[in-house]
Scaffold this motif. Structure first.
Motif, PDB file in Angstrom:
ATOM      1  N   SER A 223       0.299   0.571   0.847  1.00  0.00           N
ATOM      2  CA  SER A 223       1.231   0.428  -0.265  1.00  0.00           C
ATOM      3  C   SER A 223       0.732   1.221  -1.471  1.00  0.00           C
ATOM      4  CB  SER A 223       1.384  -1.036  -0.654  1.00  0.00           C
ATOM      5  OG  SER A 223       0.171  -1.533  -1.200  1.00  0.00           O
ATOM      6  N   ILE A 224       1.651   1.489  -2.405  1.00  0.00           N
ATOM      7  CA  ILE A 224       1.271   2.184  -3.640  1.00  0.00           C
ATOM      8  C   ILE A 224       0.207   1.385  -4.391  1.00  0.00           C
ATOM      9  CG2 ILE A 224       2.110   2.844  -5.928  1.00  0.00           C
ATOM     10  CD1 ILE A 224       2.994   4.830  -3.932  1.00  0.00           C
ATOM     11  N   HIS A 225       0.384   0.070  -4.440  1.00  0.00           N
ATOM     12  CA  HIS A 225      -0.568  -0.776  -5.162  1.00  0.00           C
ATOM     13  C   HIS A 225      -1.962  -0.678  -4.544  1.00  0.00           C
ATOM     14  CE1 HIS A 225      -2.144  -4.149  -7.455  1.00  0.00           C
ATOM     15  NE2 HIS A 225      -2.587  -4.674  -6.330  1.00  0.00           N
ATOM     16  N   HIS A 226      -2.039  -0.764  -3.214  1.00  0.00           N
ATOM     17  CA  HIS A 226      -3.335  -0.680  -2.519  1.00  0.00           C
ATOM     18  C   HIS A 226      -3.998   0.674  -2.788  1.00  0.00           C
ATOM     19  CE1 HIS A 226      -6.267  -1.399   0.726  1.00  0.00           C
ATOM     20  NE2 HIS A 226      -6.097  -0.109   1.012  1.00  0.00           N
ATOM     21  N   ILE A 227      -3.204   1.746  -2.750  1.00  0.00           N
ATOM     22  CA  ILE A 227      -3.736   3.090  -2.976  1.00  0.00           C
ATOM     23  C   ILE A 227      -4.287   3.215  -4.396  1.00  0.00           C
ATOM     24  CG2 ILE A 227      -3.132   5.531  -3.115  1.00  0.00           C
ATOM     25  CD1 ILE A 227      -1.009   4.964  -0.933  1.00  0.00           C
ATOM     26  N   CYS A 228      -3.540   2.696  -5.375  1.00  0.00           N
ATOM     27  CA  CYS A 228      -3.966   2.792  -6.781  1.00  0.00           C
ATOM     28  C   CYS A 228      -5.240   1.985  -7.039  1.00  0.00           C
ATOM     29  CB  CYS A 228      -2.848   2.304  -7.702  1.00  0.00           C
ATOM     30  SG  CYS A 228      -1.461   3.444  -7.818  1.00  0.00           S
ATOM     31  N   VAL A 229      -5.342   0.807  -6.439  1.00  0.00           N
ATOM     32  CA  VAL A 229      -6.512  -0.045  -6.659  1.00  0.00           C
ATOM     33  C   VAL A 229      -7.773   0.601  -6.108  1.00  0.00           C
ATOM     34  CG1 VAL A 229      -7.580  -2.235  -5.992  1.00  0.00           C
ATOM     35  CG2 VAL A 229      -5.229  -2.204  -6.790  1.00  0.00           C
ATOM     36  N   ASN A 230      -7.663   1.232  -4.950  1.00  0.00           N
ATOM     37  CA  ASN A 230      -8.847   1.772  -4.284  1.00  0.00           C
ATOM     38  C   ASN A 230      -9.116   3.247  -4.584  1.00  0.00           C
ATOM     39  OD1 ASN A 230      -9.822  -0.473  -2.296  1.00  0.00           O
ATOM     40  ND2 ASN A 230      -7.594  -0.468  -2.133  1.00  0.00           N
ATOM     41  N   ASN A 231      -8.228   3.877  -5.354  1.00  0.00           N
ATOM     42  CA  ASN A 231      -8.430   5.271  -5.757  1.00  0.00           C
ATOM     43  C   ASN A 231      -8.141   5.436  -7.240  1.00  0.00           C
ATOM     44  OD1 ASN A 231      -8.674   6.887  -2.958  1.00  0.00           O
ATOM     45  ND2 ASN A 231      -7.107   5.301  -2.742  1.00  0.00           N
ATOM     46  N   ALA A 232      -8.559   4.425  -8.014  1.00  0.00           N
ATOM     47  CA  ALA A 232      -8.207   4.406  -9.440  1.00  0.00           C
ATOM     48  C   ALA A 232      -8.748   5.603 -10.198  1.00  0.00           C
ATOM     49  CB  ALA A 232      -8.722   3.113 -10.080  1.00  0.00           C
TER      50      ALA A 232
ATOM     51  N   MET B 201      -4.354   9.185 -11.990  1.00  0.00           N
ATOM     52  CA  MET B 201      -4.275   8.919 -13.423  1.00  0.00           C
ATOM     53  C   MET B 201      -2.847   8.583 -13.846  1.00  0.00           C
ATOM     54  SD  MET B 201      -7.426   9.445 -13.677  1.00  0.00           S
ATOM     55  CE  MET B 201      -7.719   9.204 -15.407  1.00  0.00           C
ATOM     56  N   TYR B 202      -2.093   7.928 -12.949  1.00  0.00           N
ATOM     57  CA  TYR B 202      -0.706   7.566 -13.233  1.00  0.00           C
ATOM     58  C   TYR B 202      -0.478   6.108 -12.851  1.00  0.00           C
ATOM     59  CZ  TYR B 202      -0.106  12.626 -13.488  1.00  0.00           C
ATOM     60  OH  TYR B 202      -0.235  13.949 -13.823  1.00  0.00           O
ATOM     61  N   SER B 203       0.532   5.491 -13.470  1.00  0.00           N
ATOM     62  CA  SER B 203       0.837   4.096 -13.176  1.00  0.00           C
ATOM     63  C   SER B 203       1.566   3.984 -11.837  1.00  0.00           C
ATOM     64  CB  SER B 203       1.712   3.499 -14.288  1.00  0.00           C
ATOM     65  OG  SER B 203       2.993   4.109 -14.280  1.00  0.00           O
ATOM     66  N   GLU B 204       1.596   2.781 -11.297  1.00  0.00           N
ATOM     67  CA  GLU B 204       2.287   2.550 -10.031  1.00  0.00           C
ATOM     68  C   GLU B 204       3.770   2.856 -10.155  1.00  0.00           C
ATOM     69  OE1 GLU B 204       1.442  -1.263  -8.309  1.00  0.00           O
ATOM     70  OE2 GLU B 204      -0.657  -1.209  -8.921  1.00  0.00           O
ATOM     71  N   ARG B 205       4.355   2.479 -11.283  1.00  0.00           N
ATOM     72  CA  ARG B 205       5.784   2.713 -11.491  1.00  0.00           C
ATOM     73  C   ARG B 205       6.103   4.203 -11.428  1.00  0.00           C
ATOM     74  NH1 ARG B 205       9.604   0.312  -9.960  1.00  0.00           N
ATOM     75  NH2 ARG B 205      10.050   2.358  -9.130  1.00  0.00           N
TER      76      ARG B 205
ATOM     77  N   GLY C  34       7.805  -4.680 -13.685  1.00  0.00           N
ATOM     78  CA  GLY C  34       6.725  -4.868 -14.648  1.00  0.00           C
ATOM     79  C   GLY C  34       6.120  -3.545 -15.066  1.00  0.00           C
ATOM     80  N   VAL C  35       5.638  -3.475 -16.288  1.00  0.00           N
ATOM     81  CA  VAL C  35       5.035  -2.263 -16.816  1.00  0.00           C
ATOM     82  C   VAL C  35       3.523  -2.339 -16.655  1.00  0.00           C
ATOM     83  CG1 VAL C  35       4.714  -0.835 -18.867  1.00  0.00           C
ATOM     84  CG2 VAL C  35       6.886  -2.017 -18.491  1.00  0.00           C
ATOM     85  N   THR C  36       2.929  -1.312 -16.107  1.00  0.00           N
ATOM     86  CA  THR C  36       1.477  -1.276 -15.934  1.00  0.00           C
ATOM     87  C   THR C  36       0.896  -0.168 -16.793  1.00  0.00           C
ATOM     88  OG1 THR C  36       1.697   0.210 -14.031  1.00  0.00           O
ATOM     89  CG2 THR C  36       1.611  -2.154 -13.584  1.00  0.00           C
ATOM     90  N   HIS C  37      -0.343  -0.300 -17.163  1.00  0.00           N
ATOM     91  CA  HIS C  37      -1.015   0.688 -17.993  1.00  0.00           C
ATOM     92  C   HIS C  37      -2.217   1.225 -17.233  1.00  0.00           C
ATOM     93  CE1 HIS C  37       1.346  -0.484 -21.533  1.00  0.00           C
ATOM     94  NE2 HIS C  37       1.154  -1.730 -21.135  1.00  0.00           N
ATOM     95  N   LYS C  38      -2.344   2.544 -17.233  1.00  0.00           N
ATOM     96  CA  LYS C  38      -3.472   3.158 -16.540  1.00  0.00           C
ATOM     97  C   LYS C  38      -4.783   2.890 -17.286  1.00  0.00           C
ATOM     98  CE  LYS C  38      -6.172   5.543 -14.112  1.00  0.00           C
ATOM     99  NZ  LYS C  38      -6.739   4.906 -12.953  1.00  0.00           N
ATOM    100  N   VAL C  39      -4.740   2.997 -18.602  1.00  0.00           N
ATOM    101  CA  VAL C  39      -5.955   2.842 -19.390  1.00  0.00           C
ATOM    102  C   VAL C  39      -6.263   1.369 -19.612  1.00  0.00           C
ATOM    103  CG1 VAL C  39      -7.064   3.339 -21.581  1.00  0.00           C
ATOM    104  CG2 VAL C  39      -5.592   5.055 -20.535  1.00  0.00           C
TER     105      VAL C  39
END
Length: 354
Positions: free
Chosen positions: A93-102, A106-110, A141-146
């Motif tokens: 999933s996008i969420h799994h990819i973002c968590v493990n390749n943070a 450098m972009y939000s999940e949305r 929901g809105v997510t923030h990269k930083v």
């Protein structure tokens, strides 16, 4: 008329042209409109009227246009695609990819979901079964990269408290120097007391590439020497520096190797020494210059010439000589720094023209 413009029409046109050209001199000065003019009703000159409703509609249209489309260049999109698409096709999933390749993304999940929807990636919505199965939510929901919590205890005020001590350690300022958009970038490390500066070429401006640089330096110098050279790091609030724990702790042993602090926003003067040295760097690599065709050996050559340049603040010594005096010849050799003869120093783009 079929026979041409008659004398009456020609006279009318001449009158209209003359009327349009007449403009009140008051419109050349603030507020540039006729709204508050006392002679507005009697004036026969061209008028400029401010209407709040019309201005607001034009603003809303301009704002909407500026926020439409995709805010990413082609090179950055290709780099992102090489990370995202293979993992999506594996069923992640996008969420799994973002968590493990943070540190690579450098972009939000949305934003990533939107890019998949626009068809910008090799992977498609069909590669995400849940995405195909469910309708999109009305209010995602809105997510923030930083992660702003990373700056707690690392602000510029915290930095000043540490430096107020009589036995305050050396400070190394770090920053990024950009080439062309989406291309390779530099990370510079500036030793304030010696004015000696290192620069490292990175393929992209993400936090993982910053972490990799410090890991390589630790392996090259050894943990004890690294701690001696980099006790305090001072950075701006760029997103590439928002994983301070990975910089502060050596991943191999888990030991603390440095401490990271952040300058205030829009306060380049808090790293004035480094900004001054960036001016020397830009003499050789002007703004807009692409770094894509350069290799680390080219960057080392550039820094050797800059570090061999005598400075009045160093009593006409070079940063290379002062750094060597303070940390020893063995350290400076490991860092690959070489002293250039004074008359051979070149501080313009001709240095990299082979």
């Amino acid at each position: 008329c079929e026979k041409g413009i008659c004398s009456i029409c020609r006279l009318c046109n001449d009158f209209c042209d003359a009327f349009v050209e007449q403009k009140c001199d008051a419109l050349e000065k603030p507020p540039y409109v006729c709204n508050g003019c006392s002679t507005k009703r009697k004036c026969s000159l061209q008028k400029m009227i401010y209407d709040a409703k019309v201005a607001d509609k034009e603003y809303e249209y301009t704002r909407s246009e500026s926020r439409s489309g995709v805010a990413i260049d082609e090179k950055s999109l290709q780099q992102l695609d090489t990370v995202i698409s293979p993992l999506l096709k594996k069923g992640q999933s996008i969420h799994h990819i973002c968590v493990n390749n943070a540190d690579k993304i450098m972009y939000s999940e949305r934003t990533l979901y939107n890019y998949v929807d626009y068809g910008l990636f090799t992977a498609r919505n069909i590669d995400m079964p849940r995405k195909v199965r469910y309708r999109s939510r009305k209010k995602p929901g809105v997510t923030h990269k930083v992660d702003r919590e990373c700056r707690i205890g690392r602000t510029y005020d915290d930095y000043k408290k540490v430096m107020a001590d009589v036995n305050a350690p050396f400070v190394v300022e770090m920053d990024s120097v950009l080439g062309t958009k989406g291309g390779k970038v530099l990370m510079t490390l500036h030793f304030v007391k010696t004015e000696f500066m290192l620069a490292f070429l990175r393929d992209s401006n993400d936090s993982q590439s910053v972490i990799d640089v410090f890991d390589k330096l630790t392996e090259l110098l050894g943990l004890d020497t690294f701690r001696k050279l980099f006790p305090i790091l001072l950075a701006d609030k760029g997103s590439e520096f928002t994983n301070p724990k990975a910089i502060e702790y050596y991943r191999v042993t888990g030991e603390v190797r440095t401490k990271v602090f952040y300058c205030d926003s829009y306060s380049a003067y808090q790293r004035a020494s480094q900004e001054k040295n960036h001016g020397e760097l830009r003499k050789i690599l002007p703004k807009g210059t692409s770094f894509d065709n350069l290799v680390q050996e080219d960057i080392n050559l550039v820094m050797n010439h800059i570090n061999s340049y005598s400075g009045l603040s160093l009593n006409d010594r070079t940063p290379h000589e002062v750094f060597k005096f303070m940390f020893g010849e063995e350290v400076i050799k490991k860092l690959g720094s070489k002293l250039i003869e004074p008359n051979n120093i070149c501080l313009n783009p001709d240095l990299l023209k082979y």
